[in-house]
Write a protein that holds these residues in place. Sequence first.
Motif: not given
Length: 310
Positions: A43-46, A69-76, A125-127, A129-132
């Motif tokens: 699942t998308k990291s929540s 390249i992406n910088s989604m910023g954890l949309p969920n 457990l996502n440790l 994410c580079p985009n927030v």
Amino acid sequence: NLTANIAGLNFNHILLNAAGVMCQTSEELDRVLASEYTGSVVTKSSTPSLRPGNVSPRYYELSNGLGTINSMGLPNEGFDYYMDYVTKQQTDKPIFFSVAGLSKQDNLDMLHQLEQSDFDGLIELNLSCPNVPGKPQTAYDFETTHEILTEVFSFFTKPLGVKLPPYFDIVHFDQIAKILNQFPLAFVNAINSIGNGLVIDEATDTVVIKPKGGFGGVGGPLVKATALANVRALRQRLNPNIKMIGTGGVTTGRDVYEHILCGADLVEVGSQLAIEGVGVFERLENELITILTEKGYSSLDEVRGQLKII
Ligand code: DHB
């Protein structure tokens, strides 16, 4: 047959999506799960609550096919949405539930809820994410990583693994593996995107994504060598009972095969899934089977971790 087992759960195929790609909505999750050629879905990291993520454009495919390249910023859609989704599934594929709290407390709160729920899949457990904006990639801070895992395993009993960022130094491989080996992890997933790359548009001399002045996580063929190095180095250092998921730079069956040679049990597809759609899983599995047949292997156990050195 292409199978794997993590924490006593059986996977009848070894391919799945990489977290973040085709897994934000129930419709997308359904499409990955419904493919005959996937072993599972992640699942998308929540986060505890819904997030719209960063401003657009926030995802870009290099025109030369070298990567994304992406910088989604954890949309969920928020933790409850994914909990509702996973607990409604009838599938026999063991689902990965990814969590990426913006604080230690957010992660602990979500993991407490997962522990108390009926969810019977695996937790990632996502440790990494580079985009927030303002939030570092947690697993580059070894002390914090140790502290989080210590608190998590003081109460958590379900199969849990971690998604790591890429490391680029042999001593860092030694240091992170030494920490991870202190915990009953079900799996380790390497790698997340290479964080904070920069892509420039040739025609306009501008960045290609808007958030963070154009800096974003790099994926696709550009990251394959780094991904393989991380899978190999971690497989050589982690306890054998910690399984490995290989992620990064997979566009062909040969790439899947190389991840397995480095020690991967399952292999995830990110950028190429975004580019090609769910049909990628059938193509990659067929290409992998062709390679195994040509080489005379009848099982992945004959290949896994068997990279030769000279
Ligand atoms: C996002 C990107 C990641 O690499 C990740 O691990 C989690 C979230 C994102 O930008 O949404």
